[in-house]
Design an enzyme around this catalytic site. Structure first.
Site, PDB file in Angstrom:
ATOM      1  N   LYS A 179      49.255  40.139  51.781  1.00 15.62           N
ATOM      2  CA  LYS A 179      49.443  40.659  50.426  1.00 15.62           C
ATOM      3  C   LYS A 179      49.512  42.183  50.494  1.00 15.62           C
ATOM      4  O   LYS A 179      48.649  42.821  51.107  1.00 15.62           O
ATOM      5  CB  LYS A 179      48.277  40.214  49.537  1.00 15.62           C
ATOM      6  CG  LYS A 179      48.363  40.718  48.109  1.00 15.62           C
ATOM      7  CD  LYS A 179      47.348  40.007  47.220  1.00 15.62           C
ATOM      8  CE  LYS A 179      46.041  40.743  47.067  1.00 15.62           C
ATOM      9  NZ  LYS A 179      46.094  41.979  46.273  1.00 15.62           N
ATOM     10  N   ASP A 181      51.797  42.364  45.452  1.00 13.61           N
ATOM     11  CA  ASP A 181      50.875  42.302  44.317  1.00 13.61           C
ATOM     12  C   ASP A 181      50.909  43.611  43.532  1.00 13.61           C
ATOM     13  O   ASP A 181      50.013  44.444  43.656  1.00 13.61           O
ATOM     14  CB  ASP A 181      49.463  42.017  44.870  1.00 13.61           C
ATOM     15  CG  ASP A 181      48.455  41.764  43.769  1.00 13.61           C
ATOM     16  OD1 ASP A 181      48.870  41.447  42.632  1.00 13.61           O
ATOM     17  OD2 ASP A 181      47.244  41.879  44.049  1.00 13.61           O
ATOM     18  N   LYS A 208      51.205  43.722  40.141  1.00  8.60           N
ATOM     19  CA  LYS A 208      50.629  43.499  38.796  1.00  8.60           C
ATOM     20  C   LYS A 208      51.385  44.305  37.740  1.00  8.60           C
ATOM     21  O   LYS A 208      50.830  45.153  37.038  1.00  8.60           O
ATOM     22  CB  LYS A 208      49.140  43.825  38.788  1.00  8.60           C
ATOM     23  CG  LYS A 208      48.320  42.889  39.674  1.00  8.60           C
ATOM     24  CD  LYS A 208      46.826  43.069  39.449  1.00  8.60           C
ATOM     25  CE  LYS A 208      46.011  42.051  40.207  1.00  8.60           C
ATOM     26  NZ  LYS A 208      45.923  42.264  41.666  1.00  8.60           N
ATOM     27  N   ASP A 212      54.777  46.099  31.603  1.00  6.97           N
ATOM     28  CA  ASP A 212      55.573  47.127  30.907  1.00  6.97           C
ATOM     29  C   ASP A 212      56.473  46.419  29.904  1.00  6.97           C
ATOM     30  O   ASP A 212      56.389  45.192  29.740  1.00  6.97           O
ATOM     31  CB  ASP A 212      56.389  47.929  31.940  1.00  6.97           C
ATOM     32  CG  ASP A 212      56.598  49.371  31.494  1.00  6.97           C
ATOM     33  OD1 ASP A 212      56.921  49.583  30.304  1.00  6.97           O
ATOM     34  OD2 ASP A 212      56.455  50.289  32.322  1.00  6.97           O
ATOM     35  N   THR A 241      39.442  38.547  38.290  1.00  2.00           N
ATOM     36  CA  THR A 241      38.145  37.960  38.648  1.00  2.00           C
ATOM     37  C   THR A 241      37.008  38.992  38.607  1.00  2.00           C
ATOM     38  O   THR A 241      35.848  38.636  38.745  1.00  2.00           O
ATOM     39  CB  THR A 241      38.198  37.311  40.042  1.00  2.00           C
ATOM     40  OG1 THR A 241      38.814  38.210  40.946  1.00  2.00           O
ATOM     41  CG2 THR A 241      38.948  36.003  40.019  1.00  2.00           C
ATOM     42  N   ARG A 264      37.894  41.533  51.744  1.00  4.91           N
ATOM     43  CA  ARG A 264      36.771  42.203  52.404  1.00  4.91           C
ATOM     44  C   ARG A 264      35.995  41.342  53.385  1.00  4.91           C
ATOM     45  O   ARG A 264      35.630  41.843  54.452  1.00  4.91           O
ATOM     46  CB  ARG A 264      35.857  42.854  51.350  1.00  4.91           C
ATOM     47  CG  ARG A 264      36.493  44.118  50.792  1.00  4.91           C
ATOM     48  CD  ARG A 264      35.836  44.603  49.538  1.00  4.91           C
ATOM     49  NE  ARG A 264      36.250  43.812  48.377  1.00  4.91           N
ATOM     50  CZ  ARG A 264      35.895  44.096  47.121  1.00  4.91           C
ATOM     51  NH1 ARG A 264      35.118  45.127  46.871  1.00  4.91           N
ATOM     52  NH2 ARG A 264      36.323  43.354  46.123  1.00  4.91           N
TER      53      ARG A 264
HETATM   54  O1  C5P Z   1      38.261  39.492  48.840  1.00  2.00           O
HETATM   55  P1  C5P Z   1      38.399  40.798  48.142  1.00  2.00           P
HETATM   56  O2  C5P Z   1      37.525  40.935  46.919  1.00  2.00           O
HETATM   57  O3  C5P Z   1      38.303  41.992  49.048  1.00  2.00           O
HETATM   58  O4  C5P Z   1      39.887  40.791  47.597  1.00  2.00           O
HETATM   59  C1  C5P Z   1      40.370  41.904  46.935  1.00  2.00           C
HETATM   60  C2  C5P Z   1      41.818  41.684  46.697  1.00  2.00           C
HETATM   61  O5  C5P Z   1      42.008  40.676  45.711  1.00  2.00           O
HETATM   62  C3  C5P Z   1      42.502  42.939  46.190  1.00  2.00           C
HETATM   63  O6  C5P Z   1      43.715  43.089  46.906  1.00  2.00           O
HETATM   64  C4  C5P Z   1      42.748  42.646  44.743  1.00  2.00           C
HETATM   65  O7  C5P Z   1      43.906  43.276  44.261  1.00  2.00           O
HETATM   66  C5  C5P Z   1      42.912  41.151  44.741  1.00  2.00           C
HETATM   67  N1  C5P Z   1      42.623  40.553  43.460  1.00  2.00           N
HETATM   68  C6  C5P Z   1      43.625  39.917  42.789  1.00  2.00           C
HETATM   69  N2  C5P Z   1      43.392  39.376  41.562  1.00  2.00           N
HETATM   70  C7  C5P Z   1      42.190  39.417  41.020  1.00  2.00           C
HETATM   71  C8  C5P Z   1      41.152  40.038  41.700  1.00  2.00           C
HETATM   72  C9  C5P Z   1      41.410  40.607  42.940  1.00  2.00           C
HETATM   73  O8  C5P Z   1      44.740  39.818  43.301  1.00  2.00           O
HETATM   74  N3  C5P Z   1      41.989  38.803  39.873  1.00  2.00           N
END
Ligand code: C5P
Length: 241
Positions: free
Chosen positions: A35, A63, A65, A68, A119, A215
């Site tokens: 990603k 990614d 996101k 607009d 999240t 992470r």
């Molecule tokens: O596992 P970890 O918390 O490090 O993952 C972080 C990644 O998950 C980031 O790249 C963040 O952009 C992505 N993420 C996402 N959607 C979310 C929360 C986090 O794509 N709702």
């Protein structure tokens, strides 16, 4: 059939193309997708996409996101369509029009994933943002509402937490993809910004198609062995299912 490692999406959350190249080399063959998010894309742009494509056949999830006006999103998507990536993210936002414009701008060359509720967002955050009590009391209602928008607009699926996967699959069918971040292995004591977290096994049990795991892998002493251990755990769940 999808191999257990193919469930894992590894976010290249690093600041430079050299750092990214290191993880691509290290983890190719141990994860299903890389990603690329804002940090790396702002620094390295399409060059990093080419680098991953040249390194092998691991899929790419861009990614960005996007959020607009429909015209701007559609035009951005037309550029993204030429990059050879599997998925791109667009916020579900306020209206379905932006999502429809994203799908149309992508011209079928890239799967659009709607971001439902991040999240890192808690029920309390939803309340302070001014949403009705119906949504702040139960964030999954807001997730469902936004997933419905994504489905109607022709998105390939949504990004949601592992808690919401089951409900989304029940309502929208198993072909509507669910990508779940906020994944923490049970043996990893995470204390970071993620809030609505679940284990890889639980997310897959619930029907998740992909798990974004950053992470816990990136910051491990041995990222390959952590990726393998997670894939093994996913494999065990798949045998039971
Ligand atoms: O596992 P970890 O918390 O490090 O993952 C972080 C990644 O998950 C980031 O790249 C963040 O952009 C992505 N993420 C996402 N959607 C979310 C929360 C986090 O794509 N709702």
């Amino acid at each position: 059939m999808k191999a257990p490692k193919d469930y894992i999406i590894f976010p290249l959350d690093v600041p430079t193309i050299n750092d990214a190249a290191g993880y691509v080399k290290l983890l190719s063959g141990f994860v299903g997708m890389f990603k690329v998010g804002l940090e790396l894309f702002i620094e390295a742009g399409p060059e990093v996409i080419q680098l991953i494509n040249k390194a092998g056949d691991t899929d790419i999830f861009l990614d960005l996101k996007l959020h607009d006006i429909p015209e701007t999103v559609s035009r951005a998507m037309a550029r993204i369509a030429g990059l050879n990536v599997k998925f791109v993210t667009v916020h579900c936002g306020e209206t379905p029009r932006m999502l429809e414009a994203a799908v149309e701008g992508g011209g079928g060359k890239v799967g659009v994933l709607g971001v439902t509720v991040l999240t890192s967002v808690s029920a309390e955050d939803v309340g302070s943002a001014g949403f009705r009590e119906e949504f702040s009391k139960d964030v999954s209602k807001l997730v469902l509402n936004r997933a419905a928008m994504a489905k109607a607009a022709g998105c390939a699926g949504v990004v949601c937490s592992g808690h919401e996967v089951k409900m989304i699959k029940e309502v929208f069918g198993k072909d509507f993809l669910t990508i779940t971040p906020g994944i923490r292995p049970s043996w990893e004591a995470g204390d970071d910004d993620q809030r609505r977290i679940v284990t890889p096994e639980r997310a897959v049990e619930n029907g998740a198609d992909y798990l974004v795991i950053g992470r816990p892998i990136r910051d491990a002493e041995d990222p390959v062995s952590v990726a393998r251990r997670i894939a093994d755990e996913v494999g065990m769940v798949r045998i039971i299912l």
